[in-house]
Design a protein around this motif. Structure first.
Motif, PDB file in Angstrom:
ATOM      1  N   UNK A 255       0.731  -1.364  -0.013  1.00 41.25           N
ATOM      2  CA  UNK A 255      -0.164   0.032  -0.191  1.00 41.25           C
ATOM      3  C   UNK A 255       0.785   1.319  -0.019  1.00 41.25           C
ATOM      4  N   UNK A 256       2.281   1.137   0.183  1.00 43.33           N
ATOM      5  CA  UNK A 256       3.107   2.246   0.252  1.00 43.33           C
ATOM      6  C   UNK A 256       3.501   2.590  -1.080  1.00 43.33           C
ATOM      7  N   UNK A 257       3.457   1.728  -2.095  1.00 40.37           N
ATOM      8  CA  UNK A 257       3.876   1.961  -3.524  1.00 40.37           C
ATOM      9  C   UNK A 257       5.129   1.105  -3.938  1.00 40.37           C
ATOM     10  N   UNK A 258       5.935   1.883  -4.370  1.00 44.37           N
ATOM     11  CA  UNK A 258       7.080   1.152  -5.050  1.00 44.37           C
ATOM     12  C   UNK A 258       8.400   2.161  -4.940  1.00 44.37           C
ATOM     13  N   UNK A 259       9.625   1.784  -4.537  1.00 45.80           N
ATOM     14  CA  UNK A 259      10.763   2.281  -4.651  1.00 45.80           C
ATOM     15  C   UNK A 259      12.012   2.089  -5.595  1.00 45.80           C
ATOM     16  N   UNK A 260      12.216   3.091  -6.508  1.00 48.06           N
ATOM     17  CA  UNK A 260      13.217   2.499  -7.510  1.00 48.06           C
ATOM     18  C   UNK A 260      14.387   3.324  -7.091  1.00 48.06           C
ATOM     19  N   UNK A 261      15.633   2.495  -6.914  1.00 48.01           N
ATOM     20  CA  UNK A 261      16.747   2.814  -6.373  1.00 48.01           C
ATOM     21  C   UNK A 261      18.148   2.315  -6.964  1.00 48.01           C
ATOM     22  N   UNK A 262      18.873   3.065  -7.246  1.00 41.55           N
ATOM     23  CA  UNK A 262      20.080   2.482  -7.897  1.00 41.55           C
ATOM     24  C   UNK A 262      21.243   3.252  -6.540  1.00 41.55           C
ATOM     25  N   UNK A 263      22.390   3.125  -7.237  1.00 42.62           N
ATOM     26  CA  UNK A 263      23.574   3.478  -6.292  1.00 42.62           C
ATOM     27  C   UNK A 263      23.665   4.986  -6.026  1.00 42.62           C
ATOM     28  N   UNK A 264      23.073   5.975  -6.776  1.00 42.36           N
ATOM     29  CA  UNK A 264      23.302   7.325  -6.607  1.00 42.36           C
ATOM     30  C   UNK A 264      21.840   8.002  -6.675  1.00 42.36           C
ATOM     31  N   UNK A 265      20.535   7.248  -6.757  1.00 39.98           N
ATOM     32  CA  UNK A 265      19.358   7.732  -6.850  1.00 39.98           C
ATOM     33  C   UNK A 265      18.372   7.121  -6.315  1.00 39.98           C
ATOM     34  N   UNK A 266      17.203   7.610  -6.015  1.00 42.38           N
ATOM     35  CA  UNK A 266      15.994   6.916  -5.430  1.00 42.38           C
ATOM     36  C   UNK A 266      14.820   7.827  -5.713  1.00 42.38           C
ATOM     37  N   UNK A 267      13.847   7.121  -6.114  1.00 43.26           N
ATOM     38  CA  UNK A 267      12.510   7.842  -6.459  1.00 43.26           C
ATOM     39  C   UNK A 267      11.475   6.827  -5.836  1.00 43.26           C
ATOM     40  N   UNK A 268      10.553   7.518  -5.091  1.00 47.65           N
ATOM     41  CA  UNK A 268       9.545   6.700  -4.359  1.00 47.65           C
ATOM     42  C   UNK A 268       8.102   7.062  -4.987  1.00 47.65           C
TER      43      UNK A 268
END
Length: 483
Positions: free
Chosen positions: A243-256
């Motif tokens: 229910x909190x969605x999705x997190x896109x994480x790389x070594x130097x960035x993050x998008x929630x």
């Protein structure tokens, strides 16, 4: 939104290879009205059974539903469930040439017994052991051929033994040698076995177990993902957080990305849908965050469905245009989508009604019929004759309005919950497929002359004849317009 719409349109031009653990999902539905005299357990009176593809097979089915080209590779046992699964793959995906049979292996089968909306029991039959070296060699050879036509390799790991550590390494190496992206739906605690992969898609529980770190809140999720990226040699993680969605994480960035679901009904197979949409979007050329954004929309759709379901492009387009999914917003659907909606209503204990007609020029008689039909049930499905069907029934000058316009007008009525256009002269196939609890026609018919009445009555349904408003007729309206 326009970028996501363009991405949806590009999905049929992409191709994805799926390798992993295939499963046969069997759903046995029924009613419980007594306790067994043999033991203190409920007696399930079986009413119907549904077979579908689970595990990696569900990922492949989701890709096919998107219109994306898909090649599916797995290993089955030489048993009856394996033969049934092969038949399901052939029917859903077009061919089953990528299924390797291993003698002595037991095909994974999950049987769920469901009464109303309550799952009573799940029974599993399977072999949880590494596949034989010969089977692994055969899968690798098939994968190397398929990678020449597929832009993305998906490893759908359910820990049943198809994706052995050695085979995973060889598959990733083969994909990288051809410049292909690798997406992994992981299993277990050691993600280093997926070294070299581009994207891993653990859920929140899997992320916590693999990293050994807390995963409450955006910051904690980022830290856990980066810990795995650094330690396991993968490029990125897309963590699915329910229910909190999705997190896109790389070594130097993050998008929630926040969840799109308006209603969560059944989370079965939602992870498979996410992997399918994500990989299809990447294969179509999307960058990772855009692909994950579309996957978030898809997850919001599929959790409002029953069982291991799929998402279709028209559903994605509507959800994107509405900036979210409203479970009852799409009323004009095809037969497969109608089946899914009706199944969902039935699990909720709702009575489903059905009526049909041409509904060329909507008049008070139509409105009255639909209102009476809706009062006899909890949800009303309207079968609408296609333009070709109306022409055959009414003559070359009809219909006055095209099926798109007629369907739109019907869908705007509060008494109508679903509209399904059919090509035949009668709605018999629709009735046989949807199996409504109530069949409604006007009182100018008798029960004996209502198409499908015998079908509905055969399984205990009822036929209802609605009162007519005298003098109301589309034919008369058309004649008056010509004067």
């Amino acid at each position: 939104m326009s970028d996501l719409t363009a991405l949806i349109d590009a999905l049929p031009d992409a191709a994805v290879l799926v390798v992993g653990d295939a499963m046969l999902d069997r759903f046995t539905y029924g009613m419980v009205d007594r306790i067994s005299p043999e033991a203190p357990i409920p007696v399930l009176r079986v009413q119907r059974e549904v077979l579908t593809l689970g595990g990696a097979g569900n990922v492949a089915c989701n890709l096919a539903a998107l219109g994306t080209g898909v090649r599916f590779l797995s290993v089955l046992g030489d048993d009856e469930p394996g033969r049934t699964l092969r038949q399901q793959v052939a029917e859903r995906l077009g061919d089953a040439d990528g299924l390797v049979v291993e003698p002595g292996r037991r095909t994974t089968t999950k049987t769920r017994f469901i009464a109303g909306s309550q799952q009573l029991l799940r029974a599993d039959g399977e072999t949880v052991a590494d596949i034989a070296p010969a089977s692994a060699d055969r899968l690798l050879a098939l994968a190397e051929q398929a990678l020449d036509q597929c832009a993305v390799l998906v490893l759908s790991d359910y820990g049943k033994g198809v994706l052995t550590p050695a085979l995973v390494t060889r598959l990733i190496d083969a994909a990288k040698a051809r410049g292909r992206l690798v997406v992994v739906d992981p299993k277990g605690r050691d993600y280093s076995r997926y070294r070299g992969a581009d994207v891993l898609t653990p859920n929140r529980k899997e992320l916590a177990e693999a990293s050994g770190l807390p995963v409450s809140g955006d910051g904690a999720v980022e830290a856990a993902c980066r810990h795995l990226i650094a330690g396991c040699g993968v490029a990125a993680l897309v963590g699915t957080r329910s229910e909190e969605g999705m997190s896109v994480v790389t070594a130097d960035s993050a998008t929630h990305l926040r969840a799109e679901a308006r209603e969560v009904f059944d989370v079965s197979g939602a992870g498979d849908t996410v992997v399918a949409v994500l990989s299809a979007a990447l294969a179509a050329g999307a960058e990772l965050t855009a692909a994950a954004r579309l996957a978030t929309v898809a997850a919001g759709i599929v959790v409002a469905k029953v069982g291991t379901a799929v998402v279709r492009p028209d559903e994605l387009r509507t959800a994107v245009h509405r900036s979210g999914w409203e479970s009852d917003a799409i009323k004009v659907v095809g037969l497969e989508a109608a089946l899914e909606r009706v199944a969902r209503w039935r699990v909720q204990g709702l009575r489903v009604g059905f009526t049909n007609g041409c509904f060329d020029l909507l008049h008070p008689g139509h409105v009255s019929l639909l209102s009476q039909a809706r009062s006899a049930c909890d949800r009303l499905v309207v079968g609408l004759n296609s333009d070709a069907s109306v022409k055959r029934l009414k003559g070359e000058t009809r219909p006055v309005q095209g099926e798109g316009a007629r369907a739109t007008v019907l869908a705007s009525l509060s008494s109508v919950d679903l509209v399904v256009v059919f090509e035949e002269d009668t709605p018999l196939r629709l009735i046989e497929t949807l199996r409504p609890d109530v069949l409604v026609k006007g009182a100018d018919y008798t029960i004996a002359t209502v198409v499908g009445a015998d079908v509905v009555q055969s399984y205990g349904g009822t036929v209802f004849l609605a009162d007519l408003i005298q003098g109301q007729s589309t034919t008369r309206m058309v004649e008056r317009m010509k004067r």
